[in-house]
Design an enzyme around this catalytic site. Sequence first.
Site, PDB file in Angstrom:
ATOM      1  N   LYS A   1      -8.818-119.684 -20.693  1.00 13.80           N
ATOM      2  CA  LYS A   1      -8.636-118.245 -20.451  1.00 13.80           C
ATOM      3  C   LYS A   1      -9.341-117.410 -21.531  1.00 13.80           C
ATOM      4  CE  LYS A   1      -4.077-118.628 -20.564  1.00 13.80           C
ATOM      5  NZ  LYS A   1      -3.922-120.090 -20.784  1.00 13.80           N
TER       6      LYS A   1
ATOM      7  N   ARG B   1       3.638-114.066 -16.960  1.00 14.62           N
ATOM      8  CA  ARG B   1       3.915-115.483 -17.136  1.00 14.62           C
ATOM      9  C   ARG B   1       5.298-115.872 -16.650  1.00 14.62           C
ATOM     10  NH1 ARG B   1       0.440-116.963 -22.092  1.00 14.62           N
ATOM     11  NH2 ARG B   1       0.905-119.127 -22.394  1.00 14.62           N
TER      12      ARG B   1
ATOM     13  N   ARG C   1      -9.244-127.988 -30.385  1.00 18.99           N
ATOM     14  CA  ARG C   1      -9.655-126.586 -30.581  1.00 18.99           C
ATOM     15  C   ARG C   1      -9.602-126.200 -32.060  1.00 18.99           C
ATOM     16  NH1 ARG C   1      -6.655-122.078 -27.222  1.00 18.99           N
ATOM     17  NH2 ARG C   1      -4.844-123.110 -28.099  1.00 18.99           N
TER      18      ARG C   1
ATOM     19  N   ARG D   1      -4.735-123.800 -34.536  1.00 16.88           N
ATOM     20  CA  ARG D   1      -3.573-122.980 -34.202  1.00 16.88           C
ATOM     21  C   ARG D   1      -2.308-123.785 -34.461  1.00 16.88           C
ATOM     22  NH1 ARG D   1      -4.099-119.878 -28.496  1.00 16.88           N
ATOM     23  NH2 ARG D   1      -2.039-120.774 -28.139  1.00 16.88           N
TER      24      ARG D   1
ATOM     25  N   ARG E   1       4.847-126.097 -24.299  1.00 17.79           N
ATOM     26  CA  ARG E   1       4.045-125.086 -23.584  1.00 17.79           C
ATOM     27  C   ARG E   1       3.768-125.517 -22.151  1.00 17.79           C
ATOM     28  NH1 ARG E   1      -0.671-124.907 -27.786  1.00 17.79           N
ATOM     29  NH2 ARG E   1      -1.687-123.426 -26.373  1.00 17.79           N
TER      30      ARG E   1
END
Length: 234
Positions: free
Chosen positions: A21, A97, A136, A169, A180
């Site tokens: 996203k 969400r 990431r 992160r 998540r």
Amino acid sequence: MDNEQNRALNLALFGPPGSGKGTQASMLIEAFGFTHLAPGDLLREEIKTKTELGLKAEAVIAAGRLVSDDIIHGMLGRHIAAVLERGGRILLDGFPRTLGQFDFLEQFLAGRGSRMHGVFFLDLPTEELIGRLTGRRLCGQCGAVYHVQTLAPKVAGVCDVCGGALVQRKDDNRESIQGRLAAYEQQTFPVLKAFEAQGKLFRIKADQPREEVYAAIEDKVRALLEETAVGRRA
Ligand code: AP5
Ligand code: MG
């Protein structure tokens, strides 16, 4: 006079954690001048600056749970109202969400004579998400996003854009990722169905290179711009 620059357009990028996203948002913003509204980014900024909200949200995010609807509605409502007021284009990322957030958004836009025009669902298999998230890296200074395998910086650990140090992160660890993914399945997936029922959902095959995902979205954005122009002329 009607031209592409002054047409309002409210879109959302929808998808599980790590589906791309943020990556797609940064490309779309540049091409179409959207204002990017991502509650995850806004919350991380609150945490960084140690606001009262940031202190409350930190543990919730670390556990991979969703922050309460009330907090999200207050935060997003302010930003959406400001963009609508100046006639800008909105690109939502990671919102709505929950079904509560979906209802809030519908009513908030309708109350201001507006609506959502399209939602892009970045669809890819769960097995791929974990590798994307654990690999990431972000620039701690400018926020540029990398991946240790598929988008490595020229010098390991250093941002190509600004030379800042790359960081991970805090919620990109296996435990938070499980939380998540569970929150996505249980609370977020029903929102997909709600947009689908409205005929606003575009399913995008997201397990292909970034540029190909972008090209598929870009085509639809141009078609939506054309449709909104026809709607205005009719
Ligand atoms: P948020 O920040 O929204 O996180 P998320 O939804 O879990 O999604 P990510 O940002 O992790 O992934 P992404 O889809 O943006 O992928 P990216 O482009 O970075 O939310 C964080 C937390 O905040 C939530 O858990 C919750 O606690 C809270 N929160 C947020 N919104 C909320 C809401 N509305 N209500 C309540 N709480 C909320 O890409 C990932 C990696 O893959 C990168 O390394 C990238 O380079 C790579 N990549 C991207 N595209 C490709 C590709 N096509 N091929 C190969 N690699 C790719
Ligand atoms: Mg993101």
